[in-house]
Write an enzyme that holds these catalytic residues in place. Sequence first.
Site, PDB file in Angstrom:
ATOM      1  N   HIS A 148      -8.878  25.243  56.090  1.00 16.37           N
ATOM      2  CA  HIS A 148      -8.973  26.585  56.659  1.00 16.37           C
ATOM      3  C   HIS A 148      -9.555  27.572  55.663  1.00 16.37           C
ATOM      4  CE1 HIS A 148      -6.406  27.413  60.419  1.00 16.37           C
ATOM      5  NE2 HIS A 148      -7.192  26.373  60.584  1.00 16.37           N
ATOM      6  N   ASP A 167     -13.615  30.208  83.388  1.00 10.75           N
ATOM      7  CA  ASP A 167     -12.601  31.256  83.262  1.00 10.75           C
ATOM      8  C   ASP A 167     -11.488  30.775  82.336  1.00 10.75           C
ATOM      9  OD1 ASP A 167     -10.500  32.999  83.632  1.00 10.75           O
ATOM     10  OD2 ASP A 167     -10.801  33.196  85.796  1.00 10.75           O
ATOM     11  N   LYS A 221      -1.709  25.330  70.882  1.00  8.07           N
ATOM     12  CA  LYS A 221      -2.730  26.327  70.517  1.00  8.07           C
ATOM     13  C   LYS A 221      -3.905  25.615  69.858  1.00  8.07           C
ATOM     14  CE  LYS A 221      -4.784  29.618  67.905  1.00  8.07           C
ATOM     15  NZ  LYS A 221      -5.791  29.415  66.863  1.00  8.07           N
ATOM     16  N   GLU A 254     -13.107  31.254  65.422  1.00 16.00           N
ATOM     17  CA  GLU A 254     -12.224  30.746  64.350  1.00 16.00           C
ATOM     18  C   GLU A 254     -12.994  29.769  63.482  1.00 16.00           C
ATOM     19  OE1 GLU A 254      -8.221  29.758  65.559  1.00 16.00           O
ATOM     20  OE2 GLU A 254      -8.013  28.401  63.849  1.00 16.00           O
TER      21      GLU A 254
HETATM   22  C1  MEV Z   1      -4.904  26.911  64.130  1.00 15.29           C
HETATM   23  O1  MEV Z   1      -5.830  27.641  64.883  1.00 15.29           O
HETATM   24  C2  MEV Z   1      -4.387  25.744  64.922  1.00 15.29           C
HETATM   25  C3  MEV Z   1      -3.293  24.937  64.249  1.00 15.29           C
HETATM   26  O2  MEV Z   1      -2.207  25.782  63.879  1.00 15.29           O
HETATM   27  C4  MEV Z   1      -2.852  23.898  65.237  1.00 15.29           C
HETATM   28  C5  MEV Z   1      -1.631  23.105  64.822  1.00 15.29           C
HETATM   29  O3  MEV Z   1      -0.781  23.619  64.061  1.00 15.29           O
HETATM   30  O4  MEV Z   1      -1.514  21.963  65.309  1.00 15.29           O
HETATM   31  C6  MEV Z   1      -3.775  24.297  63.003  1.00 15.29           C
END
Ligand code: MEV
Length: 438
Positions: A393, A296, A280, A85
């Site tokens: 991003h 792992d 995430k 990513e």
């Molecule tokens: C993207 O990989 C992760 C985010 O969505 C985490 C978040 O929203 O805190 C930016």
Amino acid sequence: MMKPVNGFSKLSKKEKIDWLAETYLKEQPEDVRILRQYWNEDSRLQQLHDEFTENTLSNFYFPFGLAPNFLINDELLAIPMTIEESSVIAAASKAAKFWHSRGGFKAEVLDIKKIGQVHFIYSGDFKKLQSFFEEVKPKLLNAVKPITKNMEKRGGGILDVTLKNKNQALENYYQLHCSFDTRDSMGANFINSCLEKFAEVFEAEAHTYQPFSEKEKQLEIIMSILSNYVPQCLVRAEVSCPVENLAEGHEMSGTDFAEKFIQAVKIAEIEPYRAVTHNKGIMNGVDAVVLATGNDFRAVEAGVHAFAARNGKYSSLSHAEVKDGIFKFWIDLPLALGTVGGLTSLHPLVKLALDILQQPSAEELMKIVAVAGLAQNFAAVRSLVTTGIQQGHMKMHLMNILNQQNATEAEKLALTNYFTKHTVTHSSVIEQLEKLRK
Ligand code: MEV
């Protein structure tokens, strides 16, 4: 209808690829060339990778990058990360730099207990089962001595074995619930070997235990396996600083930023839809280091998310507060990691990653991984409550779009410059590239 293939694993690599080309890639012969393109020209290295799993056809590259400037318990580390990513390593590095000048990260291991269970069914009197267990327990521990000997030399081993009655939840279901200290190894093989030995002895002893009725003697092992739920293999990482020191890299005052940031974390604490995405972001950092160090990541993912739901509702793994003018942001993570055994001495990049991290013990690696998760979370939430996430991003994504369009180095340079002042969208990049090419 197509017939199933027999003996596929016994074919040579070339034969497997031929079969694949013939069966599924007839229309795309160039795909087969790609498989070969990713082979390593060093045949010994290629063979090593081929032998990690069965039916290997090629290698699958992920970027191996570095996030420098992580001050962790006053030691300056650069953290290797394996992740595809585009914005993750940049975000981690940014967060590391930000906290470097604010005292850095503090991390501590709270506990290192790992769990394994022998699941069995028994139909009879629980008191008798308890007596049997007490009687047989020394035999169980004795039977695993050849397995535990080396681990004990390293200061680890079996911490406890208890009998658990699960009959209320599932008829006739009981467990041997075992806890382990596996020192610097992740310990899966060690734990599973101990459990299988326990199971073998436990069942055999039950079959001849005189006080049992014939029915009770039929005690039957269902399975023996470690648990990837490790709430007692726990590490805490945190950052803190005076609220006014948070005013940097955005237009808010430190107090406003802290308030908005804490609100964002509170939302993740009470709202599962947000909590999953929030976590995430944490796992972006965690998985990248777990992968780079040959651990792992599926086990870590499963265990971490179970932990996030431990109170009956999925919730944020991180927390934030302001107390007496000090902003504090922290995370508790269950992490069963190893720095010896497994891939650690086999995969050259894993070895390299551990060298970069100065050969950490498993406990040190737990701290590093938790810090990477917290840093990633800080960077994501900071972007979300200030500029929004898309700015950063899309800037990182720009290169992916340009590569998809086979942009030349000169085109990349021109468009990276252009997009320092313009908003990146997929269509705007294509449009500018077309303009440039005209
Ligand atoms: C993207 O990989 C992760 C985010 O969505 C985490 C978040 O929203 O805190 C930016």
